[in-house]
Design an enzyme around this catalytic site. Sequence first.
Site, PDB file in Angstrom:
ATOM      1  N   LYS A  85       0.663  -1.245   0.109  1.00  0.00           N
ATOM      2  CA  LYS A  85      -0.006   0.015   0.024  1.00  0.00           C
ATOM      3  C   LYS A  85       0.846   1.376   0.052  1.00  0.00           C
ATOM      4  O   LYS A  85       0.512   2.368  -0.720  1.00  0.00           O
ATOM      5  CB  LYS A  85      -1.026  -0.170   1.224  1.00  0.00           C
ATOM      6  CG  LYS A  85      -2.003  -1.053   1.055  1.00  0.00           C
ATOM      7  CD  LYS A  85      -3.127  -1.078   2.122  1.00  0.00           C
ATOM      8  CE  LYS A  85      -3.804  -2.318   2.088  1.00  0.00           C
ATOM      9  NZ  LYS A  85      -4.941  -2.451   3.205  1.00  0.00           N
ATOM     10  N   MET A 141      -9.643  -6.171  13.226  1.00  0.00           N
ATOM     11  CA  MET A 141      -9.725  -5.744  11.743  1.00  0.00           C
ATOM     12  C   MET A 141      -9.319  -7.110  11.073  1.00  0.00           C
ATOM     13  O   MET A 141      -9.332  -7.555   9.891  1.00  0.00           O
ATOM     14  CB  MET A 141      -8.596  -4.657  11.401  1.00  0.00           C
ATOM     15  CG  MET A 141      -8.910  -3.424  11.574  1.00  0.00           C
ATOM     16  SD  MET A 141      -7.720  -2.413  10.769  1.00  0.00           S
ATOM     17  CE  MET A 141      -8.082  -0.794  11.749  1.00  0.00           C
TER      18      MET A 141
HETATM   19  P1  NDP Z   1       1.957  -3.944  10.170  1.00  0.00           P
HETATM   20  O1  NDP Z   1       2.870  -4.998   9.886  1.00  0.00           O
HETATM   21  O2  NDP Z   1       2.256  -2.693   9.499  1.00  0.00           O
HETATM   22  O3  NDP Z   1       1.864  -3.559  11.641  1.00  0.00           O
HETATM   23  C1  NDP Z   1       1.425  -4.398  12.479  1.00  0.00           C
HETATM   24  C2  NDP Z   1       1.139  -3.952  14.071  1.00  0.00           C
HETATM   25  O4  NDP Z   1       0.712  -5.038  14.750  1.00  0.00           O
HETATM   26  C3  NDP Z   1       2.306  -2.934  14.531  1.00  0.00           C
HETATM   27  O5  NDP Z   1       1.357  -1.897  15.227  1.00  0.00           O
HETATM   28  C4  NDP Z   1       2.817  -4.091  15.589  1.00  0.00           C
HETATM   29  O6  NDP Z   1       3.532  -3.339  16.680  1.00  0.00           O
HETATM   30  C5  NDP Z   1       1.776  -4.703  15.791  1.00  0.00           C
HETATM   31  N1  NDP Z   1       2.034  -6.244  16.595  1.00  0.00           N
HETATM   32  C6  NDP Z   1       2.134  -7.332  15.790  1.00  0.00           C
HETATM   33  N2  NDP Z   1       2.391  -8.428  16.736  1.00  0.00           N
HETATM   34  C7  NDP Z   1       2.152  -7.924  17.908  1.00  0.00           C
HETATM   35  C8  NDP Z   1       1.892  -8.586  19.325  1.00  0.00           C
HETATM   36  N3  NDP Z   1       2.372  -9.795  19.148  1.00  0.00           N
HETATM   37  N4  NDP Z   1       1.359  -7.857  20.120  1.00  0.00           N
HETATM   38  C9  NDP Z   1       1.238  -6.444  20.134  1.00  0.00           C
HETATM   39  N5  NDP Z   1       1.113  -5.913  18.755  1.00  0.00           N
HETATM   40  C10 NDP Z   1       1.551  -6.501  17.943  1.00  0.00           C
HETATM   41  O7  NDP Z   1       0.376  -4.333   9.709  1.00  0.00           O
HETATM   42  P2  NDP Z   1      -0.852  -3.538   9.252  1.00  0.00           P
HETATM   43  O8  NDP Z   1      -0.922  -2.649  10.301  1.00  0.00           O
HETATM   44  O9  NDP Z   1      -0.709  -3.509   7.664  1.00  0.00           O
HETATM   45  O10 NDP Z   1      -1.958  -4.893   9.369  1.00  0.00           O
HETATM   46  C11 NDP Z   1      -2.493  -5.298  10.693  1.00  0.00           C
HETATM   47  C12 NDP Z   1      -3.617  -6.097  10.639  1.00  0.00           C
HETATM   48  O11 NDP Z   1      -4.769  -5.367   9.996  1.00  0.00           O
HETATM   49  C13 NDP Z   1      -3.347  -7.442   9.798  1.00  0.00           C
HETATM   50  O12 NDP Z   1      -3.884  -8.516  10.746  1.00  0.00           O
HETATM   51  C14 NDP Z   1      -4.124  -7.132   8.513  1.00  0.00           C
HETATM   52  O13 NDP Z   1      -4.694  -8.439   8.102  1.00  0.00           O
HETATM   53  C15 NDP Z   1      -5.347  -6.292   9.247  1.00  0.00           C
HETATM   54  N6  NDP Z   1      -5.819  -5.422   8.264  1.00  0.00           N
HETATM   55  C16 NDP Z   1      -7.345  -6.047   7.977  1.00  0.00           C
HETATM   56  C17 NDP Z   1      -8.107  -5.132   6.799  1.00  0.00           C
HETATM   57  C18 NDP Z   1      -9.314  -5.465   6.758  1.00  0.00           C
HETATM   58  O14 NDP Z   1      -9.789  -5.186   5.522  1.00  0.00           O
HETATM   59  N7  NDP Z   1     -10.409  -6.292   7.415  1.00  0.00           N
HETATM   60  C19 NDP Z   1      -7.497  -4.080   6.120  1.00  0.00           C
HETATM   61  C20 NDP Z   1      -6.109  -3.805   6.316  1.00  0.00           C
HETATM   62  C21 NDP Z   1      -5.380  -4.463   7.340  1.00  0.00           C
HETATM   63  P3  NDP Z   1       5.089  -3.024  16.596  1.00  0.00           P
HETATM   64  O15 NDP Z   1       4.977  -1.329  15.990  1.00  0.00           O
HETATM   65  O16 NDP Z   1       5.272  -2.996  18.084  1.00  0.00           O
HETATM   66  O17 NDP Z   1       5.663  -3.851  15.889  1.00  0.00           O
END
Ligand code: NDP
Length: 276
Positions: A68, A220
């Site tokens: 994206k 999400m």
């Molecule tokens: P990114 O990789 O950009 O970000 C991941 C986020 O999750 C970060 O804030 C990270 O924290 C956090 N995270 C990961 N593992 C853990 C954990 N074990 N405990 C706490 N925090 C954690 O991913 P995206 O933001 O792109 O996507 C996030 C989710 O949203 C995905 O599951 C995706 O499928 C979903 N999504 C759903 C959509 C829909 O249409 N339903 C649309 C877009 C996304 P840190 O910064 O500390 O690493």
Amino acid sequence: MNQIKKFAVVGHPIAHSKSPMIHRLFAEQFDLQLSYEKFDFLPHQLQFKLDALREQEYAGVNITLPFKKNAFLYCNDLSAKARQTESVNTIIFKKNQIYGDTTDGIGLVNDLLLNKVKLASSNILLLGAGGAAQGVLMDLIINRPANLAVHNRTHEKAEMLVNKFKVEADNHDVGLAVFNPKADNFNFDVVINATSAGILGNELPIAINAFQSNTFYYDMTYGVETAFLREAKKCNANFSDGLGMLVCQAAESFRLWHDGLSPNRQKVIDQLKKSF
Ligand code: NDP
């Protein structure tokens, strides 16, 4: 004779994508003929593969993980929201322009509305500070909650996100701040999980004492039952997974591509639930 319009979704991986099915179901509602494929591109291929789709006269493309931000950089004409969120999930190939927009935020908000969740004047907690959190923050602000707090495992990233949207939040009278679970009271009407904790490790993105019966919990993530939604269920709170957001963001892409046609989203959410 009119040529059938061609669309596609592009990501890596992409095999799991429900977008072709969603757009087919939308098109059926209007007796519309279209083709919608899915393509798995490697990160280094994205630009020239998108150029190739444009040359092959695709009308538009959806962009999903992890492209994206790359798509935002690829487009030469952007919606205001795409610029604010630095994210593009919908491309329209025009004659001399490549137009990019993002529909994730409106998709989330519309699904919350389908779930009868009130956003205006409410207290919202957004978990996560990755692409998904950044992509929806502006639309949450536009809906004028009283307070919008952001919490992330890596605290600095939550701070960066809050700083980035502070001016917009002030302009809309929204109290945007970083949430510190150790110091701040938990007092939220809505908690939105925009982390990938559920997929990656089935971990909770916030402490267990953040679950209470009178809060609405939205994850999400879809297609798997996350620890987050299990806790919401355990304490008898109302909750939803992100399948409706997926459908609602697709409905906005569909609207952009097909001259404002607005499909019945709930019908497609119900049809899709049967496919899991
Ligand atoms: P990114 O990789 O950009 O970000 C991941 C986020 O999750 C970060 O804030 C990270 O924290 C956090 N995270 C990961 N593992 C853990 C954990 N074990 N405990 C706490 N925090 C954690 O991913 P995206 O933001 O792109 O996507 C996030 C989710 O949203 C995905 O599951 C995706 O499928 C979903 N999504 C759903 C959509 C829909 O249409 N339903 C649309 C877009 C996304 P840190 O910064 O500390 O690493």
